[in-house]
Design a protein around this motif. Structure first.
Motif, PDB file in Angstrom:
ATOM      1  N   TRP A   1      -8.303   0.446  -4.224  1.00 26.17           N
ATOM      2  CA  TRP A   1      -6.994  -0.168  -4.794  1.00 26.17           C
ATOM      3  C   TRP A   1      -6.078  -0.344  -3.717  1.00 26.17           C
ATOM      4  O   TRP A   1      -5.684   0.524  -2.907  1.00 26.17           O
ATOM      5  CB  TRP A   1      -6.673   0.663  -5.881  1.00 26.17           C
ATOM      6  CG  TRP A   1      -5.376   0.088  -6.831  1.00 26.17           C
ATOM      7  CD1 TRP A   1      -4.103  -0.129  -6.323  1.00 26.17           C
ATOM      8  CD2 TRP A   1      -5.643  -0.469  -8.105  1.00 26.17           C
ATOM      9  NE1 TRP A   1      -3.500  -0.672  -7.533  1.00 26.17           N
ATOM     10  CE2 TRP A   1      -4.198  -0.943  -8.476  1.00 26.17           C
ATOM     11  CE3 TRP A   1      -6.487  -0.664  -8.758  1.00 26.17           C
ATOM     12  CZ2 TRP A   1      -3.932  -1.661  -9.619  1.00 26.17           C
ATOM     13  CZ3 TRP A   1      -6.294  -1.211 -10.211  1.00 26.17           C
ATOM     14  CH2 TRP A   1      -5.127  -1.805 -10.407  1.00 26.17           C
TER      15      TRP A   1
ATOM     16  N   GLY B   1      -8.139 -10.735  -8.579  1.00 25.33           N
ATOM     17  CA  GLY B   1      -6.859 -10.087  -9.099  1.00 25.33           C
ATOM     18  C   GLY B   1      -6.536  -8.884  -8.499  1.00 25.33           C
ATOM     19  O   GLY B   1      -6.354  -8.755  -7.247  1.00 25.33           O
ATOM     20  N   ASP B   2      -5.907  -8.013  -9.071  1.00 27.18           N
ATOM     21  CA  ASP B   2      -5.020  -6.733  -8.607  1.00 27.18           C
ATOM     22  C   ASP B   2      -5.791  -5.810  -8.031  1.00 27.18           C
ATOM     23  O   ASP B   2      -5.556  -4.886  -7.274  1.00 27.18           O
ATOM     24  CB  ASP B   2      -3.973  -6.163  -9.437  1.00 27.18           C
ATOM     25  CG  ASP B   2      -2.642  -7.013  -9.460  1.00 27.18           C
ATOM     26  OD1 ASP B   2      -2.403  -7.743  -8.659  1.00 27.18           O
ATOM     27  OD2 ASP B   2      -2.141  -7.335 -10.629  1.00 27.18           O
TER      28      ASP B   2
ATOM     29  N   TRP C   1       1.090  -4.582   3.029  1.00 28.88           N
ATOM     30  CA  TRP C   1      -0.195  -4.416   2.133  1.00 28.88           C
ATOM     31  C   TRP C   1      -0.836  -3.041   2.370  1.00 28.88           C
ATOM     32  O   TRP C   1      -0.644  -2.603   3.652  1.00 28.88           O
ATOM     33  CB  TRP C   1      -0.914  -5.617   2.524  1.00 28.88           C
ATOM     34  CG  TRP C   1      -2.491  -5.533   2.055  1.00 28.88           C
ATOM     35  CD1 TRP C   1      -2.947  -6.108   0.866  1.00 28.88           C
ATOM     36  CD2 TRP C   1      -3.670  -4.890   2.762  1.00 28.88           C
ATOM     37  NE1 TRP C   1      -4.212  -5.730   0.796  1.00 28.88           N
ATOM     38  CE2 TRP C   1      -4.925  -5.240   1.868  1.00 28.88           C
ATOM     39  CE3 TRP C   1      -3.702  -4.104   3.910  1.00 28.88           C
ATOM     40  CZ2 TRP C   1      -5.982  -4.573   2.137  1.00 28.88           C
ATOM     41  CZ3 TRP C   1      -5.040  -3.793   4.140  1.00 28.88           C
ATOM     42  CH2 TRP C   1      -6.184  -4.050   3.445  1.00 28.88           C
TER      43      TRP C   1
ATOM     44  N   PRO D   1       2.704  -9.164  -7.153  1.00 27.02           N
ATOM     45  CA  PRO D   1       1.482  -9.564  -7.703  1.00 27.02           C
ATOM     46  C   PRO D   1       0.457 -10.086  -6.646  1.00 27.02           C
ATOM     47  O   PRO D   1       0.745 -10.940  -5.744  1.00 27.02           O
ATOM     48  CB  PRO D   1       1.662 -10.797  -9.036  1.00 27.02           C
ATOM     49  CG  PRO D   1       3.019 -10.547  -8.979  1.00 27.02           C
ATOM     50  CD  PRO D   1       3.705 -10.147  -7.908  1.00 27.02           C
ATOM     51  N   SER D   2      -0.758  -9.832  -6.852  1.00 27.63           N
ATOM     52  CA  SER D   2      -1.767 -10.043  -5.930  1.00 27.63           C
ATOM     53  C   SER D   2      -2.050 -11.657  -6.032  1.00 27.63           C
ATOM     54  O   SER D   2      -2.209 -12.400  -7.318  1.00 27.63           O
ATOM     55  CB  SER D   2      -2.971  -9.251  -6.222  1.00 27.63           C
ATOM     56  OG  SER D   2      -4.148  -9.779  -5.547  1.00 27.63           O
TER      57      SER D   2
ATOM     58  N   ARG E   1      -2.202  -1.999  -2.797  1.00 24.81           N
ATOM     59  CA  ARG E   1      -0.852  -2.650  -3.289  1.00 24.81           C
ATOM     60  C   ARG E   1       0.008  -3.633  -2.290  1.00 24.81           C
ATOM     61  O   ARG E   1      -0.286  -3.405  -1.207  1.00 24.81           O
ATOM     62  CB  ARG E   1       0.305  -1.216  -3.415  1.00 24.81           C
ATOM     63  CG  ARG E   1      -0.333  -0.182  -4.416  1.00 24.81           C
ATOM     64  CD  ARG E   1       0.247  -0.927  -5.830  1.00 24.81           C
ATOM     65  NE  ARG E   1      -0.007   0.410  -6.796  1.00 24.81           N
ATOM     66  CZ  ARG E   1      -1.182   0.336  -7.841  1.00 24.81           C
ATOM     67  NH1 ARG E   1      -2.090  -0.354  -7.374  1.00 24.81           N
ATOM     68  NH2 ARG E   1      -1.091   1.341  -8.624  1.00 24.81           N
ATOM     69  N   ARG E   2       0.654  -4.566  -2.871  1.00 30.65           N
ATOM     70  CA  ARG E   2       1.372  -5.264  -2.241  1.00 30.65           C
ATOM     71  C   ARG E   2       3.024  -5.352  -2.589  1.00 30.65           C
ATOM     72  O   ARG E   2       3.386  -5.406  -3.636  1.00 30.65           O
ATOM     73  CB  ARG E   2       0.937  -6.922  -2.485  1.00 30.65           C
ATOM     74  CG  ARG E   2      -0.441  -7.015  -1.831  1.00 30.65           C
ATOM     75  CD  ARG E   2      -0.948  -8.305  -2.724  1.00 30.65           C
ATOM     76  NE  ARG E   2      -2.523  -8.402  -2.128  1.00 30.65           N
ATOM     77  CZ  ARG E   2      -3.728  -7.749  -2.581  1.00 30.65           C
ATOM     78  NH1 ARG E   2      -3.349  -6.533  -3.318  1.00 30.65           N
ATOM     79  NH2 ARG E   2      -4.802  -8.075  -1.813  1.00 30.65           N
TER      80      ARG E   2
ATOM     81  N   ARG F   1       7.209  -4.350  -6.336  1.00 31.11           N
ATOM     82  CA  ARG F   1       5.799  -4.860  -6.254  1.00 31.11           C
ATOM     83  C   ARG F   1       5.845  -6.431  -6.386  1.00 31.11           C
ATOM     84  O   ARG F   1       6.437  -7.204  -6.995  1.00 31.11           O
ATOM     85  CB  ARG F   1       5.166  -4.471  -7.666  1.00 31.11           C
ATOM     86  CG  ARG F   1       5.031  -3.001  -7.617  1.00 31.11           C
ATOM     87  CD  ARG F   1       3.846  -2.137  -7.286  1.00 31.11           C
ATOM     88  NE  ARG F   1       2.799  -2.926  -8.015  1.00 31.11           N
ATOM     89  CZ  ARG F   1       1.975  -2.156  -9.048  1.00 31.11           C
ATOM     90  NH1 ARG F   1       2.329  -1.125  -9.840  1.00 31.11           N
ATOM     91  NH2 ARG F   1       0.935  -2.808  -9.339  1.00 31.11           N
TER      92      ARG F   1
END
Length: 220
Positions: free
Chosen positions: A166, A80-81, A219, A74-75, A168-169, A72
């Motif tokens: 939502w 934020g995430d 992403w 972090p954004s 994810r990165r 993972r």
């Protein structure tokens, strides 16, 4: 292809502080797109699209790929995430604002106000349901070079569709046998790694090469 996908007219004032990089950033932000210089030193650009709509996949990463690591990331987004519930797109910048005394008295109130302001009211797209489901959902504000409010409104709606859910990165490290080419940037990779919060298509946003391995940023 990019011109056909993002034909909206833009207006830009280039001052002494502008650089090629800053101008490219401004243009691609106005198009809702991305650009980068790949490992082969070639410039690539495209629109940021939802991974579900991309052809492919270029590859599928699962837990069975024991020599592939998935982590993972972090954004770095300002909100934020989580998702955003509202998008504001600035458009129609007035780079030469006038003062009250510089405007003829016969000029109408609406035009007078526009001449005295740097920006008109932003184009807005919002989904209050996202805020209900995610109370900490943020607001994405984008400053563009777009000249027309209709184009700004279309961009706001598209960005909300991208960031109103939502995402994810991930960082994916590949062994040499699985290397992708730089043409894969902007392409689709399916990642089935539920323990990393990923179970579907993702977009390749960066690609770097180190001795004996290749690192993808995805992403989706």
């Amino acid at each position: 292809a990019l011109r056909a996908a993002a034909p909206a007219p833009m207006g830009m004032v280039v001052d002494a502080q502008a650089t090629g990089l800053s101008l490219a950033d401004a243009v691609m932000a106005s198009a809702g797109g991305w650009w980068l210089v790949g490992p082969d030193e070639q410039v690539r650009a495209g629109l940021l699209l939802p991974p579900q709509g991309l052809p492919g996949p270029l590859m599928t990463v699962t837990a069975a790929d024991r020599d592939v690591s998935v982590d993972r990331v972090p954004s770095s987004d300002s909100w934020g995430d989580g998702p955003v519930w509202r998008v504001e797109v600035r458009w129609g910048r007035n780079a030469t604002r006038l003062s009250e005394g510089q405007i003829f008295g016969s000029v109408s109130g609406a035009i007078r106000d526009r001449l005295m302001r740097e920006w008109p009211e932003p184009a807005v797209a919002e989904d209050p349901a996202v805020k209900v489901a995610w109370p900490e959902a943020g607001v994405l504000s984008v400053q563009t070079q777009l000249a027309d409010v209709a184009d700004a409104q279309a961009l706001a709606a598209r960005l909300l569709s991208l960031h109103g859910t939502w995402r994810r990165r991930l960082s994916i490290t590949l062994p040499q046998r699985l290397y992708l080419t730089t043409a894969s940037l902007g392409g689709r990779v399916d990642v089935v790694r539920p323990e990393r919060g990923a179970n579907g298509p993702m977009v390749v946003t960066a690609l770097t090469r180190e001795p004996g391995r290749q690192i993808l940023r995805v992403w989706g």
